[in-house]
Design an enzyme around this catalytic site. Structure first.
Site, PDB file in Angstrom:
ATOM      1  N   THR A  11      -8.788  43.928  39.294  1.00  0.00           N
ATOM      2  CA  THR A  11      -8.917  44.191  40.627  1.00  0.00           C
ATOM      3  C   THR A  11      -8.232  44.986  41.066  1.00  0.00           C
ATOM      4  OG1 THR A  11      -8.090  43.503  42.561  1.00  0.00           O
ATOM      5  CG2 THR A  11      -7.677  42.348  40.367  1.00  0.00           C
ATOM      6  N   ASP A  12      -8.099  45.739  42.316  1.00  0.00           N
ATOM      7  CA  ASP A  12      -7.192  46.644  42.875  1.00  0.00           C
ATOM      8  C   ASP A  12      -5.927  45.817  43.025  1.00  0.00           C
ATOM      9  OD1 ASP A  12      -8.042  45.669  45.580  1.00  0.00           O
ATOM     10  OD2 ASP A  12      -8.963  46.627  46.536  1.00  0.00           O
ATOM     11  N   GLU A  13      -6.481  44.525  43.497  1.00  0.00           N
ATOM     12  CA  GLU A  13      -4.730  44.339  44.036  1.00  0.00           C
ATOM     13  C   GLU A  13      -3.669  44.005  42.190  1.00  0.00           C
ATOM     14  OE1 GLU A  13      -4.527  39.612  44.883  1.00  0.00           O
ATOM     15  OE2 GLU A  13      -7.010  40.533  45.052  1.00  0.00           O
ATOM     16  N   TYR A  15      -1.757  36.086  40.128  1.00  0.00           N
ATOM     17  CA  TYR A  15      -3.062  36.349  40.051  1.00  0.00           C
ATOM     18  C   TYR A  15      -2.888  37.732  39.535  1.00  0.00           C
ATOM     19  CZ  TYR A  15      -7.927  38.182  40.825  1.00  0.00           C
ATOM     20  OH  TYR A  15      -9.145  38.804  40.667  1.00  0.00           O
ATOM     21  N   LYS A  20      -3.679  40.030  36.120  1.00  0.00           N
ATOM     22  CA  LYS A  20      -5.182  41.095  35.951  1.00  0.00           C
ATOM     23  C   LYS A  20      -4.633  42.271  35.100  1.00  0.00           C
ATOM     24  CE  LYS A  20      -9.370  40.398  36.651  1.00  0.00           C
ATOM     25  NZ  LYS A  20     -10.165  40.455  35.649  1.00  0.00           N
TER      26      LYS A  20
HETATM   27  P1  NAD Z   1     -14.963  33.914  40.054  1.00  0.00           P
HETATM   28  O1  NAD Z   1     -14.447  32.864  40.503  1.00  0.00           O
HETATM   29  O2  NAD Z   1     -16.683  33.482  41.221  1.00  0.00           O
HETATM   30  O3  NAD Z   1     -15.658  33.845  38.581  1.00  0.00           O
HETATM   31  C1  NAD Z   1     -15.335  33.272  37.548  1.00  0.00           C
HETATM   32  C2  NAD Z   1     -16.369  33.405  36.823  1.00  0.00           C
HETATM   33  O4  NAD Z   1     -15.521  32.719  35.090  1.00  0.00           O
HETATM   34  C3  NAD Z   1     -16.558  31.583  36.460  1.00  0.00           C
HETATM   35  O5  NAD Z   1     -18.049  31.489  36.449  1.00  0.00           O
HETATM   36  C4  NAD Z   1     -16.063  30.834  35.737  1.00  0.00           C
HETATM   37  O6  NAD Z   1     -16.426  29.946  35.645  1.00  0.00           O
HETATM   38  C5  NAD Z   1     -15.937  31.113  34.706  1.00  0.00           C
HETATM   39  N1  NAD Z   1     -14.731  31.533  33.647  1.00  0.00           N
HETATM   40  C6  NAD Z   1     -13.788  30.844  34.057  1.00  0.00           C
HETATM   41  N2  NAD Z   1     -12.818  30.871  33.226  1.00  0.00           N
HETATM   42  C7  NAD Z   1     -13.401  31.086  31.859  1.00  0.00           C
HETATM   43  C8  NAD Z   1     -13.170  30.953  30.405  1.00  0.00           C
HETATM   44  N3  NAD Z   1     -11.954  30.400  29.905  1.00  0.00           N
HETATM   45  N4  NAD Z   1     -14.303  31.835  29.501  1.00  0.00           N
HETATM   46  C9  NAD Z   1     -15.779  31.448  30.335  1.00  0.00           C
HETATM   47  N5  NAD Z   1     -15.566  31.368  31.399  1.00  0.00           N
HETATM   48  C10 NAD Z   1     -14.745  31.309  32.077  1.00  0.00           C
HETATM   49  O7  NAD Z   1     -14.626  35.317  39.909  1.00  0.00           O
HETATM   50  P2  NAD Z   1     -15.690  36.585  40.480  1.00  0.00           P
HETATM   51  O8  NAD Z   1     -14.991  36.533  41.654  1.00  0.00           O
HETATM   52  O9  NAD Z   1     -16.655  36.788  40.722  1.00  0.00           O
HETATM   53  O10 NAD Z   1     -14.744  37.626  40.130  1.00  0.00           O
HETATM   54  C11 NAD Z   1     -15.200  38.591  38.754  1.00  0.00           C
HETATM   55  C12 NAD Z   1     -14.261  39.174  38.057  1.00  0.00           C
HETATM   56  O11 NAD Z   1     -14.472  40.334  39.230  1.00  0.00           O
HETATM   57  C13 NAD Z   1     -12.757  38.636  37.803  1.00  0.00           C
HETATM   58  O12 NAD Z   1     -12.129  39.068  36.412  1.00  0.00           O
HETATM   59  C14 NAD Z   1     -12.002  38.684  38.673  1.00  0.00           C
HETATM   60  O13 NAD Z   1     -10.501  39.347  38.607  1.00  0.00           O
HETATM   61  C15 NAD Z   1     -12.860  40.050  39.652  1.00  0.00           C
HETATM   62  N6  NAD Z   1     -12.723  40.809  40.794  1.00  0.00           N
HETATM   63  C16 NAD Z   1     -12.861  39.841  41.921  1.00  0.00           C
HETATM   64  C17 NAD Z   1     -12.881  40.398  42.885  1.00  0.00           C
HETATM   65  C18 NAD Z   1     -13.400  40.297  43.465  1.00  0.00           C
HETATM   66  O14 NAD Z   1     -13.524  39.809  45.415  1.00  0.00           O
HETATM   67  N7  NAD Z   1     -14.006  38.575  44.036  1.00  0.00           N
HETATM   68  C19 NAD Z   1     -12.405  41.873  43.457  1.00  0.00           C
HETATM   69  C20 NAD Z   1     -12.154  42.568  42.420  1.00  0.00           C
HETATM   70  C21 NAD Z   1     -12.232  41.594  40.962  1.00  0.00           C
HETATM   71  P1  TYD Z   2      -9.220  35.831  49.982  1.00  0.00           P
HETATM   72  O1  TYD Z   2     -10.027  36.009  50.113  1.00  0.00           O
HETATM   73  O2  TYD Z   2      -8.466  34.514  49.206  1.00  0.00           O
HETATM   74  O3  TYD Z   2      -8.512  37.605  49.319  1.00  0.00           O
HETATM   75  P2  TYD Z   2      -7.529  38.879  48.441  1.00  0.00           P
HETATM   76  O4  TYD Z   2      -6.719  37.555  48.881  1.00  0.00           O
HETATM   77  O5  TYD Z   2      -8.029  38.433  46.833  1.00  0.00           O
HETATM   78  O6  TYD Z   2      -7.990  39.380  48.751  1.00  0.00           O
HETATM   79  O7  TYD Z   2      -8.234  35.986  51.523  1.00  0.00           O
HETATM   80  C1  TYD Z   2      -8.374  37.586  52.060  1.00  0.00           C
HETATM   81  C2  TYD Z   2      -7.871  37.817  52.738  1.00  0.00           C
HETATM   82  O8  TYD Z   2      -7.398  36.649  53.959  1.00  0.00           O
HETATM   83  C3  TYD Z   2      -6.403  37.630  52.905  1.00  0.00           C
HETATM   84  O9  TYD Z   2      -5.283  38.652  53.683  1.00  0.00           O
HETATM   85  C4  TYD Z   2      -5.813  36.371  52.859  1.00  0.00           C
HETATM   86  C5  TYD Z   2      -6.428  36.229  53.992  1.00  0.00           C
HETATM   87  N1  TYD Z   2      -6.810  34.838  54.699  1.00  0.00           N
HETATM   88  C6  TYD Z   2      -7.012  34.029  55.463  1.00  0.00           C
HETATM   89  O10 TYD Z   2      -5.977  34.207  56.990  1.00  0.00           O
HETATM   90  N2  TYD Z   2      -7.200  33.209  55.408  1.00  0.00           N
HETATM   91  C7  TYD Z   2      -7.457  32.161  54.861  1.00  0.00           C
HETATM   92  O11 TYD Z   2      -7.795  30.758  54.465  1.00  0.00           O
HETATM   93  C8  TYD Z   2      -7.766  32.993  53.102  1.00  0.00           C
HETATM   94  C9  TYD Z   2      -8.281  32.141  52.106  1.00  0.00           C
HETATM   95  C10 TYD Z   2      -7.277  34.387  53.037  1.00  0.00           C
END
Ligand code: NAD
Ligand code: TYD
Length: 351
Positions: A133-135, A159, A163
């Protein structure tokens, strides 16, 4: 190629698996132990294909991992399994350390040992893509330039710290052991099958149900939004042609304040499902801020676009319209989630 995907039943992982199954001829092994965030339904369109198989095991389960990798003989591993929600990491960091750090270490070590035993040609072509992630870069002030691959790490939530630790482990395995790993750091994703605890799906669902829309603080925080199918396409390009040791920062140049995002969702929900009680903006409710709330994330994706010959196809408007339409059309998915795994606070009811 034979591609093992971890976290393939999650939001982004399922988009990657669907992309691999529907747009390539690769074989897919999905390693996912099915936490609360997993959805089998998200893969219903592809899961009966003989090119696909699911191993319901944890990345922390070393013997099980060794067995499935030895059986499947992957040419590449795409590692997406993680705990991914910042608010959960604040309430309970332990599982984030176990999955994101210890789990990534376990997977890396098993994959490294598997790779060492490969014959020369397969060994040279093998890739381990770690999705991050960019976080990990911390947060930006309004006047700062966007993050790039060279931005120093400065994670600020449990989180993002977990990461960041996993990214460091992956790079250490490349530098120390020559293991052909590389990393992508991506902006906030949105789209179909997004678990409704994250901002965009939560707001769409609450708007459809006439519930309050809980905006943290004043809604001024900015996020840079990438449609999940564009991200999946970038990751598949990366695993097919990315270079070991590289970093690719992936985004779509679509920064928006949270309040702008919520207002746009309200307008789209009003357009697709008009409410006789009036515009959904009336439901916006400012609630107490997230502790340590990062102000702004934004990525300059120029390097990834050039190296991977990839560019996001959706701007925020087209991606959000598709997303809102998807939640309108797929009520049964999120309504079932609400009943089965509903935890009021997570879906914004008590915020
Ligand atoms: P998600 O939470 O929707 O899905 C995570 C998946 O991983 C689930 O299906 C879960 O069952 C599986 N999992 C969790 N623990 C596990 C374990 N111990 N063994 C096997 N499987 C396991 O997550 P996402 O939003 O799809 O994110 C996927 C990846 O991308 C993550 O690594 C996250 O850090 C990264 N990422 C997410 C975002 C975003 O906006 N969602 C942005 C940038 C990077
Ligand atoms: P989120 O979807 O949790 O992603 P991330 O924290 O990884 O960026 O949140 C996106 C943005 O929205 C973040 O600035 C927090 C805000 N937010 C709210 O304002 N209300 C909410 O109920 C949630 C879940 C997030």
């Amino acid at each position: 190629m034979r591609v093992a995907v971890t976290g393939g039943c999650g939001f982004i992982g399922s988009a990657v698996v669907r992309h691999l199954m529907q747009r390539t001829s690769h074989q897919v092994l999905n390693i996912d132990c099915m936490t609360y965030a997993a959805s089998e339904e998200s893969l219903a369109a592809v899961s009966s294909d003989p090119r696909y198989r699911h191993a319901p095991i944890s990345i922390n389960d070393r013997p099980a991992l060794e067995k499935v990798l030895a059986e499947f003989q992957p040419d590449a591993i795409m590692h997406l399994a993680a705990e991914s929600h910042v608010d959960r990491s604040i309430d309970g960091p332990d599982v984030f350390i176990q999955t994101n750090i210890v789990g990534t270490y376990c997977l890396l070590d098993v994959a490294h040992r598997y790779w060492l035993k490969l014959e020369a040609e397969k060994k040279t072509g093998f890739r381990f893509l770690h999705i991050s992630t960019d976080e990990v870069f911390g947060h930006l002030a309004p006047e700062d330039p966007p993050f790039t691959e060279d931005t120093a790490y400065d994670p600020r939530s449990p989180y993002s710290a977990s990461k960041a630790a996993s990214d460091h482990l992956v790079r250490a395995w490349y530098h120390t052991y020559g293991f052909p790993a590389f990393v992508t750091n991506t902006t906030n994703n949105y789209g179909p099958w997004h678990f409704p605890e994250k901002l965009i799906p939560l707001m769409i669902i609450n708007a459809l149900e006439g519930r309050p829309l809980p905006v943290y603080g004043r809604g001024e925080n900015l996020r840079d939004w990438l449609f999940v199918e564009d991200h999946a396409a970038a990751l598949v390009r990366a695993v097919e042609c990315g270079k070991p040791g590289e970093t690719y920062a992936i985004g779509a140049r679509q920064p928006r304040s949270n309040l702008d995002v919520v207002r746009r969702i309200c307008a789209l929900v009003d357009e697709l499902e008009p409410d006789p009680a009036g515009p959904r903006e009336r439901l916006i409710s400012f609630v107490s801020d997230r502790p340590g709330h990062d102000f702004r994330y934004e990525i300059d994706p120029g390097h990834a676009e050039r190296c991977l010959d990839w560019k996001a196809e959706h701007d925020f408007e087209t991606g959000l319209r598709r997303t809102v339409q998807w939640y309108v059309d797929n009520r049964s998915w999120w309504q079932t989630l609400r009943k089965q795994r509903y935890d009021g606070r997570r879906l914004g009811v008590e915020k």
